[in-house]
Write a protein that holds these residues in place. Structure first.
Motif, short mmCIF file in Angstrom:
data_model
loop_
_atom_site.label_atom_id
_atom_site.label_comp_id
_atom_site.label_asym_id
_atom_site.label_seq_id
_atom_site.Cartn_x
_atom_site.Cartn_y
_atom_site.Cartn_z
N ALA A 256 0.83 -1.21 0.00
CA ALA A 256 0.00 0.00 0.00
C ALA A 256 0.86 1.25 0.00
O ALA A 256 0.56 2.24 -0.69
N ASN A 257 1.96 1.24 0.77
CA ASN A 257 2.86 2.39 0.79
C ASN A 257 3.50 2.61 -0.57
O ASN A 257 3.64 3.75 -1.03
N MET A 258 3.89 1.53 -1.23
CA MET A 258 4.47 1.66 -2.57
C MET A 258 3.41 2.14 -3.56
O MET A 258 3.71 2.92 -4.48
N THR A 259 2.18 1.70 -3.36
CA THR A 259 1.09 2.14 -4.23
C THR A 259 0.89 3.64 -4.13
O THR A 259 0.59 4.31 -5.14
N ARG A 260 1.03 4.18 -2.94
CA ARG A 260 0.95 5.64 -2.78
C ARG A 260 1.97 6.33 -3.68
O ARG A 260 1.65 7.31 -4.37
N MET A 261 3.20 5.84 -3.67
CA MET A 261 4.26 6.46 -4.45
C MET A 261 3.98 6.35 -5.95
O MET A 261 4.11 7.33 -6.70
N VAL A 262 3.57 5.17 -6.39
CA VAL A 262 3.30 4.96 -7.82
C VAL A 262 2.13 5.82 -8.28
O VAL A 262 2.19 6.45 -9.35
N THR A 263 1.07 5.86 -7.48
CA THR A 263 -0.12 6.63 -7.86
C THR A 263 0.19 8.13 -7.93
O THR A 263 -0.24 8.82 -8.86
N GLU A 264 0.94 8.61 -6.94
CA GLU A 264 1.31 10.02 -6.96
C GLU A 264 2.14 10.36 -8.18
O GLU A 264 1.89 11.35 -8.88
#
Length: 322
Positions: free
Chosen positions: A252-260
């Motif tokens: 989920a934390n990595m998803t934040r970075m990718v989405t941003e």
């Protein structure tokens, strides 16, 4: 009511097995209006917390009020003083306020976090529709329609009916950080809508065959699709498709970075491709970029990124199976 279990006249949208459907709902809401998506995401999060940690009576009470039209929310942000539960004899009450409270003036059933000594507790409140709020400090560039402000809660009595769960439940993992995929889904929906608006812009102006614009379109579609893969997988893992809680949080934390990163790349590309129109109101490209650039500013992005990287470094998983 959709977020409640079927036993409470809902469709279970907040339950683990329905996270895929919830992802679609939040993505479509984000495409339509990010302020509405933000309020609904908070509403669903509050219901999920009560259904996960609350008593049967608290769940039934909240379901009854929501069925009558009440809006719930999760208000966790504090000023320097913080919100506290102060006990005087047999009476306990709140002292302090919440800041950055979205839906202030509309939300009547918020969950608020408050300190009782060293413990952090969740309190499910019932506010009067005319409870005073202060929206004067919300001068952000975007997301103005969220009615985000400060709410003084001093004097509200706190008893067993208001306390949800136990100390520390609010930040219990993987639910706390793992749930970040929900706001990522809203960001994703807005990003996808920007790409579609860019396509409409180029076609309507006869610029769709310009080689530089074609390059921009390809980059935008790739960025949006990449983010969607990550967000949907994060929702699946959060819903129980992945058995390791630490891995769920890391993903989920990595998803934040990718989405941003995807959203920022798409915004820059669309603004360059559409030109000045992308900065003129009331064009929808301008509105979405304004709201999205504000909503992307979620707390501690660097910490989320570094925690995700550290989790992978401490694992033996291949990069493609993270």
């Amino acid at each position: 009511m959709a977020a409640f279990p079927e036993a409470l006249r809902g469709s279970g949208l907040s339950e683990p097995e329905h996270q895929g459907e919830l992802c679609t709902v939040l993505r479509l809401l984000g495409a339509a209006d990010l302020s509405i998506a933000r309020l609904i995401e908070g509403h669903i999060n509050a219901i999920a917390l009560v259904c996960r940690y609350g008593t049967k009576a608290q769940q039934a009470s909240l379901a009854s009020d929501v069925g009558d039209g009440a809006l719930a929310a999760v208000w966790g942000a504090d000023d320097a003083a913080g919100l506290k539960i102060v006990t005087d004899g047999s009476r306990a009450e709140l002292v302090g306020r919440k800041i950055l409270a979205s839906g202030a003036g509309f939300v009547t059933r918020p969950i608020v976090t408050a300190k009782a000594g060293e413990d952090q507790l969740m309190c499910l409140l019932r506010l009067a529709p005319d409870h005073p709020v202060d929206l004067s400090g919300w001068t952000a560039q975007g997301m103005r329609s969220t009615a985000t402000g400060a709410v003084d809660l001093t004097g509200i009595p706190i008893g067993s009916d208001e306390i949800v769960g136990s100390a520390g439940d609010f930040m219990r993992q993987p639910w706390f950080s793992g749930g970040a995929w929900r706001f990522c889904a809203a960001h994703l929906g807005a990003t996808e809508r920007l790409v579609e608006l860019f396509r409409d812009h180029l076609i309507s102006r006869g610029r769709a065959e310009d080689p530089y614009q074609l390059q921009r379109v390809a980059g935008c579609v790739a960025a949006a699709r990449t983010a969607r893969f990550w967000v949907e997988e994060a929702a699946r893992r959060f819903g129980g498709g992945h058995c390791n809680p630490d891995a769920t949080v890391a993903f989920a934390n990595m998803t934040r970075m990718v989405t941003e990163r995807s959203a920022l790349d798409v915004m820059e590309t669309v603004q360059r491709g559409a030109g000045l129109l992308a900065f003129n109101r009331p064009d929808p490209i301008e509105r979405i970029c304004r709201d999205l650039s504000t909503y992307l500013r979620q707390p501690v992005p660097d910490l989320a990124m570094s925690n995700a990287a550290r989790a992978w470094l401490n694992s033996s998983a291949p990069a493609g199976e993270f």
